[in-house]
Design an enzyme around this catalytic site. Structure first.
Site, PDB file in Angstrom:
ATOM      1  N   ASP A 238      -0.721  -0.510   2.872  1.00 29.89           N
ATOM      2  CA  ASP A 238      -2.078  -1.801   2.618  1.00 29.89           C
ATOM      3  C   ASP A 238      -2.637  -1.142   3.921  1.00 29.89           C
ATOM      4  O   ASP A 238      -2.454  -0.064   4.750  1.00 29.89           O
ATOM      5  CB  ASP A 238      -1.456  -2.427   4.299  1.00 29.89           C
TER       6      ASP A 238
ATOM      7  N   ASP B 279       0.684  -8.079  14.799  1.00 33.85           N
ATOM      8  CA  ASP B 279       2.469  -8.606  15.765  1.00 33.85           C
ATOM      9  C   ASP B 279       2.654  -7.400  16.714  1.00 33.85           C
ATOM     10  O   ASP B 279       3.115  -8.163  17.643  1.00 33.85           O
ATOM     11  CB  ASP B 279       3.631  -9.051  14.693  1.00 33.85           C
TER      12      ASP B 279
ATOM     13  N   ASP C 164       5.428  -0.652   0.482  1.00 33.05           N
ATOM     14  CA  ASP C 164       3.840  -0.823   0.291  1.00 33.05           C
ATOM     15  C   ASP C 164       2.847  -0.627   1.456  1.00 33.05           C
ATOM     16  O   ASP C 164       2.844  -0.203   2.366  1.00 33.05           O
ATOM     17  CB  ASP C 164       3.994  -2.859   1.534  1.00 33.05           C
TER      18      ASP C 164
END
Length: 473
Positions: A78, A164, A76
């Protein structure tokens, strides 16, 4: 097990030298790291360059950089930018705006989706250098301090410190091909540890799902959770009760469908998080519930092992199958309780399934498109032992037969004695028709319980009113 991690990261962080207190951000130039454009999705590159051509900043961020440095092929990609979601949407005709809590843009290229987000900040007012158009005061918290909407836009510096974990605050710039490390993520990758950015208690309060993400990364990367990061998790696990069940459903799929389900399950139990995802199953595991030769823990672990094996070999697994075996011990318990009350087996199973699913959706919602095939798999467990006449051929054509058969094998592999039922169905599936008939005849001849034809009761003709009156006279 991950290989080559130290050599990859040491090459990347050689720029750090012997500094004990590096100044952030650390900018690692192209010749000091291993990430290049050939490792990046061509579609992600299109998005990055198109945003820059439109006059905006754009970076790759987070997992794709982290995974490459660890030695995992990124899947993925991003992108983060200083363009607002609406501005990104205007640039890409093949895009759509999603999310209320956290506005994003999905740019679609066939089956690949490039996710584009805008630089975030904790408060718009804390970003005096951000363009005025980015100061969107769209933020809200629940009574428990959980962020309900997070659409306050800022600068890249602010975006980094509100992510995070440190290894997710890594940015790759296609202008100069440098990696920007804002929070010490490169060092934490080298030390194979998961460290939350900022005060752990405050960050978990903002979004309790971060506790689940810590577990997921620990299982996926085989990293240790840093001491201060893991210290509050058990105490704050109850905050998951305040997360929408639909969001937790998606998190469960990420946790247990990544090829590391067994380790994830162990960590969820260790940190007291599992009971907020599967409360009924957790209660059975705590009491080490068994029914005859069936063990709830053995069955769930075998189901997770099977899922891990499939994913690691490149095969797919359906969400309904995952939930079917996670909830099966609870269904069995309820079914046995209904049977003890005098209810026949099949209605007992159906009532049990309804009760368990109703209880589960209070924790993690289960869309109907998944709950229906789950019920079919469970129902077929009662029908698979009935193998006389035309029944085996009818079952073989059932759209959920293969999943039910795999489920049956997990039952056997976890220690449940089913008198060779799995082997029989394995032979029946692949045998020519004449041998299939022989297999059925052999079962019929053995007169196994439940398969013999029921004797018909003799029919008694109802006496007419005339005959009844004559007898009474």
């Amino acid at each position: 097990m991950l290989t080559g991690i130290k050599s990859l990261v040491r090459k990347t962080v050689s720029l750090l030298g012997t500094k004990t207190q590096p100044q952030y951000p650390i900018v690692v130039p192209r010749d000091k790291h291993t990430l290049s454009r050939k490792n990046i999705s061509p579609n992600a590159l299109k998005v990055l360059y198109r945003l820059q051509e439109a006059g905006y900043e754009s970076y790759l961020v987070g997992g794709c950089i982290r995974d490459h440095l660890i030695g995992i092929e990124p899947k993925d990609f991003d992108v983060v930018t200083n363009a607002t979601p609406e501005e990104v949407h205007d640039i890409f005709a093949n895009s759509r705006l999603i999310g209320r809590r956290f506005k994003l843009v999905h740019v679609t290229y066939g089956r690949e989706i490039i996710e584009v987000s805008t630089f975030r900040a904790n408060q718009a007012d804390s970003a005096p250098t951000a363009p005025k158009s980015l100061k969107d005061k769209d933020t809200a918290r629940s009574a428990h301090g959980i962020i309900l909407r997070d659409n306050v836009y800022g600068t890249i510096d602010e975006d980094a410190i509100r992510r995070d974990f440190t290894f997710n605050a890594l940015y790759y710039n296609v202008k100069d091909f440098a990696i920007h490390d804002y929070c010490g993520g490169l060092k934490d990758i080298e030390q194979r540890q998961i460290r939350i950015i900022g005060d752990p208690r405050a960050r978990y309060q903002e979004d309790p799902v971060r506790m689940l993400r810590a577990i997921r990364f620990a299982a996926k990367l085989n990293f240790e959770i840093e001491e201060q990061t893991k210290a509050p998790i058990k105490e704050m696990a109850h905050l998951l009760d305040h997360i929408p069940p639909a969001r937790l459903f998606e998190e469960v799929l990420k946790l247990l469908s990544s090829g590391n389900g067994v380790r994830t399950f162990t960590l969820l139990r260790e940190f007291g998080l599992f009971k907020y995802l599967f409360p009924d199953a957790d209660a059975l595991l705590d009491r080490e519930w068994k029914q005859g030769q069936f063990s709830a823990e053995r069955f769930i672990l075998r189901g997770l092992e099977n899922t891990d094996e499939r994913i690691q070999s490149g095969k797919s697994t359906a969400p309904y199958f995952l939930y079917a075996f996670m909830l099966w011990p609870s269904v069995l318990l309820r079914q046995s309780e209904f049977e003890q009350q005098g209810m026949p087996t099949t209605p007992a199973l159906h009532h049990a399934a309804t009760m368990v699913l109703d209880n589960q959706i209070a924790s993690t919602s289960i869309p109907r498109r998944f709950s229906t095939p789950m019920r079919e798999i469970w129902d077929l467990q009662l029908r698979l032992p009935k193998r006389h006449g035309k029944r085996p051929f009818i079952l073989l054509s059932h759209p959920r037969f293969r999943a039910a058969f795999d489920f049956l094998l997990i039952r056997e592999e976890s220690g449940e004695a089913l008198d060779g039922l799995g082997s029989w169905w394995e032979s029946f599936q692949h045998a020519p028709e004449n041998q299939q008939r022989q297999l059925i005849d052999k079962v019929t001849a053995s007169k196994e319980p439940g398969d013999a034809k029921k004797r018909r009761r003799p029919r008694h003709r109802r006496k007419s009113n005339t005959v009844r009156r004559q007898q009474e006279d």
